[in-house]
Design an enzyme around this catalytic site. Structure first.
Site, short mmCIF file in Angstrom:
data_model
loop_
_atom_site.label_atom_id
_atom_site.label_comp_id
_atom_site.label_asym_id
_atom_site.label_seq_id
_atom_site.Cartn_x
_atom_site.Cartn_y
_atom_site.Cartn_z
N HIS A 1 1.56 4.27 -3.09
CA HIS A 1 1.45 5.72 -3.03
C HIS A 1 2.56 6.38 -3.85
O HIS A 1 2.34 7.36 -4.56
CB HIS A 1 1.55 6.21 -1.58
CG HIS A 1 0.27 6.12 -0.82
ND1 HIS A 1 -0.91 6.67 -1.26
CD2 HIS A 1 -0.01 5.58 0.41
CE1 HIS A 1 -1.87 6.45 -0.36
NE2 HIS A 1 -1.34 5.79 0.66
N HIS B 1 0.83 -1.20 0.00
CA HIS B 1 0.00 0.00 0.00
C HIS B 1 0.87 1.25 0.00
O HIS B 1 0.62 2.20 -0.77
CB HIS B 1 -0.91 -0.02 1.23
CG HIS B 1 -1.75 1.20 1.39
ND1 HIS B 1 -3.03 1.30 0.89
CD2 HIS B 1 -1.50 2.39 1.99
CE1 HIS B 1 -3.52 2.49 1.17
NE2 HIS B 1 -2.60 3.17 1.85
N GLU B 2 1.89 1.29 0.85
CA GLU B 2 2.73 2.48 0.95
C GLU B 2 3.57 2.69 -0.31
O GLU B 2 3.73 3.83 -0.78
CB GLU B 2 3.63 2.38 2.20
CG GLU B 2 2.88 2.32 3.51
CD GLU B 2 1.94 3.50 3.74
OE1 GLU B 2 2.29 4.61 3.31
OE2 GLU B 2 0.86 3.30 4.31
N GLU C 1 -6.18 6.92 -1.25
CA GLU C 1 -6.08 5.75 -0.37
C GLU C 1 -6.68 4.51 -1.03
O GLU C 1 -6.10 3.42 -0.97
CB GLU C 1 -6.79 6.03 0.96
CG GLU C 1 -6.11 7.05 1.83
CD GLU C 1 -4.75 6.60 2.32
OE1 GLU C 1 -4.40 5.42 2.15
OE2 GLU C 1 -4.01 7.43 2.87
#
Length: 266
Positions: free
Chosen positions: A128, A124-125, A187
């Site tokens: 980004h 997920h990070e 997100e």
């Protein structure tokens, strides 16, 4: 004179910006080049390493690095190395920065119970960064804060003025007293891309719902800092359950190709 300069600087910013599409088709306005974002990411990461205690736990560092390296190895056109640092802190949090930098707080390992769950967070990070969300955030900061002029940001001169605000725009605001959160669209985009990324790396995407159930239990009603700017627990868990089934073939293909789990445990 200063009142006249601000609109002129902003006009120059707008004329130099790039409007493009994110990997999922959203419209993005980006003011900074990849080189500038990499420099900002590197400068901010160095600042973080000065501010925070770095873990000296060899086994823990090896475990986190193994998971992180597998996730980043699954990135498309992966050509850069990634620096991974474990911060000795009870925070349940992690982040990734442009230029190839990943920070993981040791408190996260109490909630991410295994390497599959840790891979959900790291995927997920990293997503980004892949989707240029940091560039969007810093660009938004630049455009909406008229007192911060591009001339004040000495990216090309090897320094970063207005450091705290730009660290906040990169998602590091908990360390400097405030934060400029990613939007819900960003997100959700990172959830989609991150789960696909970790599945391609051979981690079980079904760990996603289990991880966020753990997150929902951590730290009371509001959960840990990692969840402070994210969609509600129920919304995220329901969406991840749907996404898990979609990316399961990627996980199964990775496992069939011989990808094996990290042999190091936390």
């Amino acid at each position: 004179m200063k009142k006249l300069l601000t609109p002129l600087v902003l006009l120059g910013l707008v004329s130099g910006c790039v409007t493009t599409q994110s990997p999922t088709g959203r419209s993005q306005t980006l003011l900074f080049s990849a080189a500038e974002m990499n420099q900002l990411g590197a400068a901010s990461f160095e600042e973080m390493k000065k501010q925070q205690k770095i873990s000296k736990d060899t086994k823990l560092n090896a475990y986190v690095s193994c998971v992180a390296m597998r996730v980043t190895a699954a990135l498309p056109d992966q050509t850069q190395g990634w620096e991974v640092v474990v911060f000795d802190s009870p925070q349940v949090n992690a982040f990734a920065l442009p230029g190839g930098h990943i920070g993981v707080y040791s408190g996260l390992l109490k909630v991410a119970e295994n390497q599959d769950q840790l891979a959900v967070v790291l995927g997920h990070e990293v997503a980004h960064v892949l989707a240029q969300h940091s560039n969007e955030q810093v660009s938004r900061t630049q455009l909406t804060n008229t007192g911060l002029q591009l001339a004040d940001v000495a990216l090309g001169a090897g320094g970063v003025s207005n450091r705290n605000l730009y660290m906040a725009a990169l998602g590091l605001g908990t360390q400097v007293g405030y934060i400029l959160p990613y939007g819900r669209a960003q997100e959700s985009e990172a959830d989609v891309m991150g789960l696909e990324l970790m599945a391609r790396a051979g981690f079980d995407p079904r760990a996603g719902t289990l991880l966020w159930q753990n997150m929902a239990k951590a730290g009371g009603d509001q959960g840990p800092e990692l969840l402070s700017t994210h969609p509600s627990h129920g919304t995220r868990i329901a969406e991840l359950a749907r996404l898990e089934q979609k990316v399961m073939p990627l996980y199964e293909a990775a496992r069939a190709s011989g990808v094996k789990n990290c042999q190091i445990t936390k």
